[in-house]
Structure formats: C-alpha cells, structure tokens
Design an enzyme around this catalytic site. Sequence first.
Site, PDB file in Angstrom:
ATOM      1  N   LYS A 170       0.896  -1.175   0.000  1.00 50.74           N
ATOM      2  CA  LYS A 170       0.000   0.000   0.000  1.00 50.74           C
ATOM      3  C   LYS A 170       0.929   1.217   0.000  1.00 50.74           C
ATOM      4  CE  LYS A 170      -1.638   3.169   1.959  1.00 50.74           C
ATOM      5  NZ  LYS A 170      -1.453   4.606   1.536  1.00 50.74           N
ATOM      6  N   GLY A 203      -4.403   5.800   3.662  1.00 53.68           N
ATOM      7  CA  GLY A 203      -3.857   5.177   4.866  1.00 53.68           C
ATOM      8  C   GLY A 203      -4.910   4.648   5.821  1.00 53.68           C
ATOM      9  N   GLY A 207      -4.575   1.168   4.137  1.00 49.65           N
ATOM     10  CA  GLY A 207      -3.415   0.931   5.003  1.00 49.65           C
ATOM     11  C   GLY A 207      -3.819   0.237   6.289  1.00 49.65           C
ATOM     12  N   GLU A 245      10.097   2.019  10.231  1.00 44.67           N
ATOM     13  CA  GLU A 245      11.112   3.036   9.922  1.00 44.67           C
ATOM     14  C   GLU A 245      10.407   4.376  10.082  1.00 44.67           C
ATOM     15  OE1 GLU A 245      14.232   2.554   9.300  1.00 44.67           O
ATOM     16  OE2 GLU A 245      14.161   0.378   9.094  1.00 44.67           O
ATOM     17  N   CYS A 279      13.942  11.411   6.078  1.00 42.46           N
ATOM     18  CA  CYS A 279      13.810  11.061   7.494  1.00 42.46           C
ATOM     19  C   CYS A 279      15.148  11.136   8.220  1.00 42.46           C
ATOM     20  CB  CYS A 279      13.190   9.679   7.641  1.00 42.46           C
ATOM     21  SG  CYS A 279      13.920   8.434   6.598  1.00 42.46           S
ATOM     22  N   GLU A 379      10.019  16.603  14.215  1.00 38.81           N
ATOM     23  CA  GLU A 379      10.422  16.451  12.821  1.00 38.81           C
ATOM     24  C   GLU A 379       9.599  17.414  11.964  1.00 38.81           C
ATOM     25  OE1 GLU A 379       9.472  12.660  10.742  1.00 38.81           O
ATOM     26  OE2 GLU A 379      11.548  12.756  10.097  1.00 38.81           O
TER      27      GLU A 379
HETATM   28  P1  NAP Z   1       2.067   8.864   7.220  1.00 39.08           P
HETATM   29  O1  NAP Z   1       0.641   9.264   7.354  1.00 39.08           O
HETATM   30  O2  NAP Z   1       2.710   8.160   8.347  1.00 39.08           O
HETATM   31  O3  NAP Z   1       2.170   7.999   5.872  1.00 39.08           O
HETATM   32  C1  NAP Z   1       2.973   6.873   5.637  1.00 39.08           C
HETATM   33  C2  NAP Z   1       2.161   5.747   5.016  1.00 39.08           C
HETATM   34  O4  NAP Z   1       1.240   5.227   5.990  1.00 39.08           O
HETATM   35  C3  NAP Z   1       1.300   6.192   3.827  1.00 39.08           C
HETATM   36  O5  NAP Z   1       1.199   5.137   2.915  1.00 39.08           O
HETATM   37  C4  NAP Z   1      -0.021   6.448   4.518  1.00 39.08           C
HETATM   38  O6  NAP Z   1      -1.106   6.498   3.642  1.00 39.08           O
HETATM   39  C5  NAP Z   1      -0.084   5.301   5.484  1.00 39.08           C
HETATM   40  N1  NAP Z   1      -1.026   5.482   6.589  1.00 39.08           N
HETATM   41  C6  NAP Z   1      -1.524   6.641   7.097  1.00 39.08           C
HETATM   42  N2  NAP Z   1      -2.365   6.387   8.106  1.00 39.08           N
HETATM   43  C7  NAP Z   1      -2.423   5.045   8.249  1.00 39.08           C
HETATM   44  C8  NAP Z   1      -3.127   4.170   9.119  1.00 39.08           C
HETATM   45  N3  NAP Z   1      -3.954   4.620  10.068  1.00 39.08           N
HETATM   46  N4  NAP Z   1      -2.931   2.834   8.992  1.00 39.08           N
HETATM   47  C9  NAP Z   1      -2.093   2.357   8.063  1.00 39.08           C
HETATM   48  N5  NAP Z   1      -1.412   3.129   7.205  1.00 39.08           N
HETATM   49  C10 NAP Z   1      -1.565   4.456   7.292  1.00 39.08           C
HETATM   50  O7  NAP Z   1       2.919  10.125   6.874  1.00 39.08           O
HETATM   51  P2  NAP Z   1       2.424  11.431   6.077  1.00 39.08           P
HETATM   52  O8  NAP Z   1       1.072  11.876   6.532  1.00 39.08           O
HETATM   53  O9  NAP Z   1       2.538  11.148   4.657  1.00 39.08           O
HETATM   54  O10 NAP Z   1       3.511  12.480   6.573  1.00 39.08           O
HETATM   55  C11 NAP Z   1       3.367  13.076   7.862  1.00 39.08           C
HETATM   56  C12 NAP Z   1       4.700  13.249   8.537  1.00 39.08           C
HETATM   57  O11 NAP Z   1       5.330  11.970   8.698  1.00 39.08           O
HETATM   58  C13 NAP Z   1       5.732  14.036   7.745  1.00 39.08           C
HETATM   59  O12 NAP Z   1       5.577  15.399   7.890  1.00 39.08           O
HETATM   60  C14 NAP Z   1       7.027  13.509   8.319  1.00 39.08           C
HETATM   61  O13 NAP Z   1       7.342  14.165   9.506  1.00 39.08           O
HETATM   62  C15 NAP Z   1       6.721  12.075   8.599  1.00 39.08           C
HETATM   63  N6  NAP Z   1       7.220  11.171   7.526  1.00 39.08           N
HETATM   64  C16 NAP Z   1       8.309  10.420   7.778  1.00 39.08           C
HETATM   65  C17 NAP Z   1       8.804   9.592   6.787  1.00 39.08           C
HETATM   66  C18 NAP Z   1      10.004   8.735   7.009  1.00 39.08           C
HETATM   67  O14 NAP Z   1      10.603   8.286   6.057  1.00 39.08           O
HETATM   68  N7  NAP Z   1      10.368   8.434   8.220  1.00 39.08           N
HETATM   69  C19 NAP Z   1       8.197   9.536   5.537  1.00 39.08           C
HETATM   70  C20 NAP Z   1       7.056  10.313   5.309  1.00 39.08           C
HETATM   71  C21 NAP Z   1       6.591  11.118   6.317  1.00 39.08           C
HETATM   72  P3  NAP Z   1      -1.503   7.938   3.019  1.00 39.08           P
HETATM   73  O15 NAP Z   1      -0.490   8.210   1.997  1.00 39.08           O
HETATM   74  O16 NAP Z   1      -2.853   7.754   2.460  1.00 39.08           O
HETATM   75  O17 NAP Z   1      -1.477   8.930   4.146  1.00 39.08           O
END
Ligand code: NAP
Length: 472
Positions: A170, A203, A207, A245, A279, A379
């Site tokens: 996903k 997500g 997800g 991660e 990250c 972050e």
């Molecule tokens: P995120 O919501 O954690 O997204 C990561 C993945 O998880 C996406 O595929 C997302 O789908 C999915 N997801 C979201 N909610 C979920 C749930 N309840 N259950 C299962 N999967 C779920 O991150 P983001 O909203 O894109 O970014 C928010 C913040 O996260 C950023 O500002 C940054 O600080 C951090 N981030 C960190 C990394 C890293 O590499 N460590 C990467 C990206 C972001 P969707 O795409 O539909 O949301």
Amino acid sequence: MKYHDAMFIDGSWRPAAGRETIDVLNPADEQIIGRVPAGSEQDVDDAVRAARAALPGWAATPPAERAARLTALRDQLAARKEEIARTITAELGAPLGFSTAVQAGAPIVVAGSYAELAASYSFEEKIGNSTVLLEPVGVVGAITPWNYPLHQIVAKVAPALAAGCTVVLKPAEDTPLTAQLFAECVAAAEVPAGVFNLVTGLGPVAGQALAAHEGVDLVSFTGSTAVGKRIGALAGAAVKPVALELGGKSANVILPGADLAEAVGAGVANVMANTGQTCSAWTRMLVHADQYEEAVALAAEAVDRYTPGDPTDAESRMGPLVSAKQRDRVRGYIERGISEGARLVAGGPDAPEGREKGYYVRPTVFADVTPDMTIAQEEIFGPVISVLRYRDEEEAVRIANGTVYGLAGAVWAADRDEAVAFARKLETGQVDINGGRFNLLAPFGGYKQSGVGRELGAHGLGEYLQTKSLQF
Ligand code: NAP
Ligand code: MG
C-alpha cells in the site's frame, strides 16, 4: 502521465472493488496528472489472498531462481530509469537531477544487491547438533511513504522476495504512479502471479485494513511516528513481527577541530536535498560557542544557493514540497520557531518570490535555537535547519541525544579517532564520520522512537526470515 485505473493483484491489472478514486497532483503547478483507485478492505483482502496462495510456491522456489527474478527486476528498473525519474518529479516535485541520480538510481542498486544476496545468502546454519533453517516469515504487508517513493518500496519488496516472502504493498496516496510503474517492472521481470500485489489507497482505509489483516504475517511500515505507533500496537495485539522506519531529528555535530566550512556546507546540502523531506536529514546543527556566529553566517550563505524553482528545470536544486498539507505544516513550524524566540537568519514562512503557485517554501535557517524549542524537538520534514550552541563535548552529547528520535547523524572532527569516540556516545542508528558517504548495503534504521528493525543489505534480508532449529 500514464496510469492504471486498476489494482495489480495476482499477476494482472484488475478493476478495484469500489468506485472511490485518488487524484494525483503535480506539486509544482497544482495540476491533476493522474487518477488511481482508492482501495477498500475488499481489495486488500483480495490481494492478501493472492499473496497467501502464492506463498508456498515462492517460498519453495530455489534461491538462485528468486535471484534471477530479482536480477530481471533490477534490469527493468534500470531500463526505465528516465521514465521513473520523470514520474517521481511529476508527483513528488523532486528536482529532475536528484530524481534521476538518487530517487531512481538507488533502487536499481538495492534491487541488484538483493539479487546477489538471494544467490549467496546462507539460508541454513549449523550450531552444535542443530541445523537452523532460515525460512520466510510469510505474507508481508508493506506500507510506504511518498518522500523516496521507489526506494522505500524496493527496500521492502526486494529483501522480502529474496527471503521467499510474498507481498502486498500500500504506497502513499501522494505518489501512487511510481508504485504502478514498479508493479509493471515486477510483471515484466516475470515474478510469478501473486508474489507481489499492489493496492493503492488511503492510509486510514487500505493501510489500516492491510495492517490489521489476519492473513498478513509481518507488517513493514515507513512513515510518521504517529502512524507507526498505531501499527506497532496492532501487530503487538496480534503477536506479529513488525518493522518500523519512522521519523528523525538527527544531529550534525561539528567539533572544534573540524573544517568548519566543509562541515556546514555538507550539513546544509544534507538538509536541502529532496526539499528537506528526508527522514535521516541532519536538521539540527550543533556548533561550539566559539565558532557559533561564523557557522551561522556560513549556513545562511550556503542556503542562499538553494532557490526554489521548477523541478523539471535542470538548474533547479530545490523543488516544491509534496503537498499543500506538507507545505502548511512546514510553514507552521517556521512560524512556531519565530514565536518561540529563535533568530531567523534565512528564509521564513512566506512563499518564495514568484512561487505563489505550487507548494513551495523558502529554505530556512534558525539560529539561537535552544534544545527545548519545538523546532529542535519535532520532525519538520522541510528545508529548515536549526543551529544550536554547545559549550563542551558533554553538552554536545546531551543535546544530540536529547530527542525521542535516533535515526542518523554526523560527526566532524580534526581526526577520525576523535569523531569515532564521539559517535560511540550517540543514541542513533547511523553516523557519518567526516563526510562519509551513504552506503546502500549498511543497516539503516532507528534507535528509540525512530523505529524497530533495519533495512538494506544482509541485515534487511534477516528481517524477513524466521528460524527453525532441527536437532540431530
Ligand atoms: P504517514 O501518514 O505516516 O504515511 C505513511 C504511510 O502510511 C502512507 O502510505 C499512509 O497512507 C499510510 N497510513 C496513514 N495512516 C495510516 C493508518 N492509520 N494505517 C495504516 N497506514 C496508514 O505520513 P504522512 O502523513 O505522509 O507524513 C506526515 C509526517 O510523517 C511528515 O511530515 C514527516 O514528519 C513524517 N514522515 C516520515 C517519513 C520517514 O521516512 N520516516 C516519511 C514520510 C513522512 P496515506 O499516503 O494515504 O497517508
Ligand atoms: Mg498521511
């Protein structure tokens, strides 16, 4: 942009169960460039069933044959490198040069490394009167973010396939086109049907359904710490292994004997790459009080060279952020830094000149940042650097280790031994010594709340294996 109005399940593109869709936007001009299905629980269930059905056959496939499929996958990624880079630039906004060299380039190397590991890894070990079999964990649910959309997919799927696992992916809702290209490459590499499956979607819907599915044996997630905690809790309740991660707030520690200009320049480049959406970025620069003002001036000067611009323009070194949500989040942090009393020395919360359209932010440097400030703890995930002052080595260690995170970092010193001695005191998964290069075979992952488990190389392969001891 080319895209599929379909899911890739059991070896073919098929319509989604429902009618919901996701619009894919180009963050540089806010135009819609594609539309993909938003998968439902039903789609996830279909994909997990396909992966389960394919598992016995793939797990029993000789490692040399798995290696051959991974070599073919590497070749596909290499043959389509330019198209992949253009797609990543279109849906993420990374400058085309960076998309080509890093975003599309690294996954070719990683896929190749797992082709080699699948062929050479010892899936059997002798301990006294025991033979230990290293067997695939089973069906993997992979959930990936948008910031390195292909790298994060390959860093999960390639080791899982090398281990003999099957996968349901996903990907992030913001970058599904890259994931569809990856699925095309898997199909062209003649990986058997059901071994890799793709469900695009949101997500909290697709997800969540994947993370909670009984037919998934291991969840591997990369993304925010907030979502990672939920996924970890679900896995814990179901007694499943999980790989997380998560975020970072890494320290770039410049010790007094270091080459200050080199260390500051490398530190700025590290944060500005991918428009700050990395990250492992060294978002906190730690400088000795005696060199502090000089370092701040150097950082402000270095940041000046990153003018946000059209990411398809070969001259651009910085593009927009991925989405309006991410831009607003980053601007919010810049405003927070100002209101908490940090000194703004470059950039700021307003849109860059002439970039009112598109999700652009100004590359920003804050000085006089203290460890308790929000911008020193959380972050930001944008092109924002906080410069912090330390008075002695002990304080530098305390500040460096003083967040909930521990993903990466850097140490600069007059000599290697001094830097290594300091690095040993850091609570973090990676430390680059005096400008050491990123190694795609070294274990990558976090201490503390930066995550659980490691990716890349042999350590990354081990995450997808479980042991069975036979006694003789
Ligand atoms: P995120 O919501 O954690 O997204 C990561 C993945 O998880 C996406 O595929 C997302 O789908 C999915 N997801 C979201 N909610 C979920 C749930 N309840 N259950 C299962 N999967 C779920 O991150 P983001 O909203 O894109 O970014 C928010 C913040 O996260 C950023 O500002 C940054 O600080 C951090 N981030 C960190 C990394 C890293 O590499 N460590 C990467 C990206 C972001 P969707 O795409 O539909 O949301
Ligand atoms: Mg999200």
